[in-house]
Scaffold this active site. Structure first.
Site, PDB file in Angstrom:
ATOM      1  N   GLU A   1      23.387   9.509  -9.022  1.00 38.02           N
ATOM      2  CA  GLU A   1      22.777  10.225 -10.047  1.00 38.02           C
ATOM      3  C   GLU A   1      23.730  10.713 -11.218  1.00 38.02           C
ATOM      4  OE1 GLU A   1      19.124  12.426  -7.474  1.00 38.02           O
ATOM      5  OE2 GLU A   1      20.827  13.662  -8.163  1.00 38.02           O
TER       6      GLU A   1
ATOM      7  N   HIS B   1      15.792  14.339 -11.143  1.00 37.56           N
ATOM      8  CA  HIS B   1      15.860  15.230 -10.194  1.00 37.56           C
ATOM      9  C   HIS B   1      15.322  16.585 -10.761  1.00 37.56           C
ATOM     10  CE1 HIS B   1      18.314  15.596  -6.262  1.00 37.56           C
ATOM     11  NE2 HIS B   1      17.475  16.615  -6.083  1.00 37.56           N
TER      12      HIS B   1
ATOM     13  N   ARG C   1      16.308  13.399  -0.536  1.00 46.87           N
ATOM     14  CA  ARG C   1      17.717  13.653  -0.905  1.00 46.87           C
ATOM     15  C   ARG C   1      18.470  12.011  -0.861  1.00 46.87           C
ATOM     16  NH1 ARG C   1      20.293  18.178  -1.625  1.00 46.87           N
ATOM     17  NH2 ARG C   1      22.265  17.676  -0.586  1.00 46.87           N
TER      18      ARG C   1
END
Length: 357
Positions: free
Chosen positions: A303, A322, A266
């Site tokens: 992101e 992702h 993460r």
């Protein structure tokens, strides 16, 4: 009452003679979600399933008629970190009993704050493990064999022949270092064993001898030992203050110049915002100067990356949006696992995947 807004309180109960007693109905509990569809909304394909158990409302509906909904919302389902859970929202939901997260990571939540309001929390660790492990191996293979770059060459209108010296890296027999040997990390090791890879791992807690032998994994007490020996280093860690910039300039310099860094852990965080697990500035320098050979990332910080970010200009990097859990089957299992958590909480039963502060 409209039958679609009712649900059975539980399975048939039986009397002493073993005869099923009739089930009772009551109004469906209200479940708050960020939105349906869109970038941060629950998937439209899951709405019918959710409506079997809940009266579904979105944040837009809630904010439009807060007075009506405030005392009705009993659960919140987070999809991709939304809606944002803050003190203001918690104070406006006096009957809230549980917050169910899609996925494993809870770093976007203030667990102590939520707990202080008497609200339970749960995640969905089982649903995400296999698909995330698959993504990790896909990145490793694609990077090693230069699959994306090769596809571009194969379909390019300018290609007249394939260069004989256009080569990738061997996976079979290579050494894979896994940092983070939890549920996902162990499944990666199982997959890597099938590719006859040598497996090293570093983790807060060592696996049992039986688990190590099952995948042929060797424990590295020091992360430095893993970095120095591995041909591929795969990060499978949660983002915490302890893993903030776990891989920086020093760690990259310990890696082989022929090594590839793969990150499926993460990176983005909302609560305390320490930054990424990988120091991206150090990674850019390492890739530009040949400190390491390549990188493959399923997560970045932020992101998506800004379109002018230097990582996007490098040829020796593979970045995916992702993809870790993004399959039809996995997203369905996530929602099913979340629903099981919510229903358990609302019925006063042990929550299968409760998360404590």
């Amino acid at each position: 009452m409209d039958p679609k807004w009712s649900y059975w309180t539980g399975p048939n109960s039986t009397d002493e003679a073993g005869v099923s007693a009739p089930q009772t109905k009551r109004e469906l509990p209200v479940l708050l979600v960020n939105e349906v569809g869109g970038v941060r909304g629950v998937l439209e394909a899951h709405v019918e399933f959710l409506k079997k158990y809940f009266h579904l409302i979105t944040m837009k509906e809630f904010l439009k008629n807060k007075t009506h909904w405030s005392k009705k919302v009993q659960a919140i389902y987070l999809w991709w970190h939304k809606p944002i859970i803050d003190r203001e929202l918690l104070e406006s939901l006096p009957d809230l009993k549980v917050i169910a997260n899609s996925g494993v990571g809870m770093d976007h939540l203030d667990l102590k704050l939520i707990s202080n309001f008497g609200v339970k929390m749960a995640n969905t660790p089982h649903a995400v493990s296999s698909s995330t492990a698959d993504t990790g191996m896909a990145l490793l293979l694609a990077s090693a064999r230069r699959v994306v770059e090769g596809c571009q060459i194969a379909v390019s209108p300018d290609t007249e022949c394939f260069a004989a010296d256009w080569l990738g890296d061997e996976v079979t027999g290579a050494t894979l270092g896994i940092i983070g040997m939890g549920r996902i990390g162990y499944k990666i090791a199982l997959r890597a064993k099938a590719f006859e890879m040598k497996i090293l791992y570093h983790n807060r807690n060592r696996r049992t001898e039986e688990e190590e032998q099952a995948v042929g994994a060797i424990y590295c007490t020091k992360i430095e030992d893993l970095l120095q020996q591995s041909d591929f280093v795969m990060l499978v860690v949660s983002l915490t203050p302890q893993t903030h910039k776990l891989i920086g300039k020093r760690e990259l310099e310990l890696m082989k110049p022929t090594a590839t860094l793969i990150n499926i852990g993460r990176e983005s965080i909302l609560l305390f915002n320490p930054g990424p697990v990988v120091d991206q500035e150090a990674l850019v320098e390492a890739l530009q100067t040949g400190i390491i050979k390549a990188a493959a990332l399923d997560v970045t910080y932020p992101e998506p990356l800004p379109r002018d970010h230097p990582l996007l200009k490098l040829k020796n990097i593979l970045i995916t949006p992702h993809l870790g859990i993004r399959t039809d089957e996995t997203t369905r299992m996530i929602t099913e696992e979340a629903v099981a958590n919510i229903l358990a909480a609302l019925n006063g039963l042990p929550i299968p995947n409760e998360v404590f502060p």
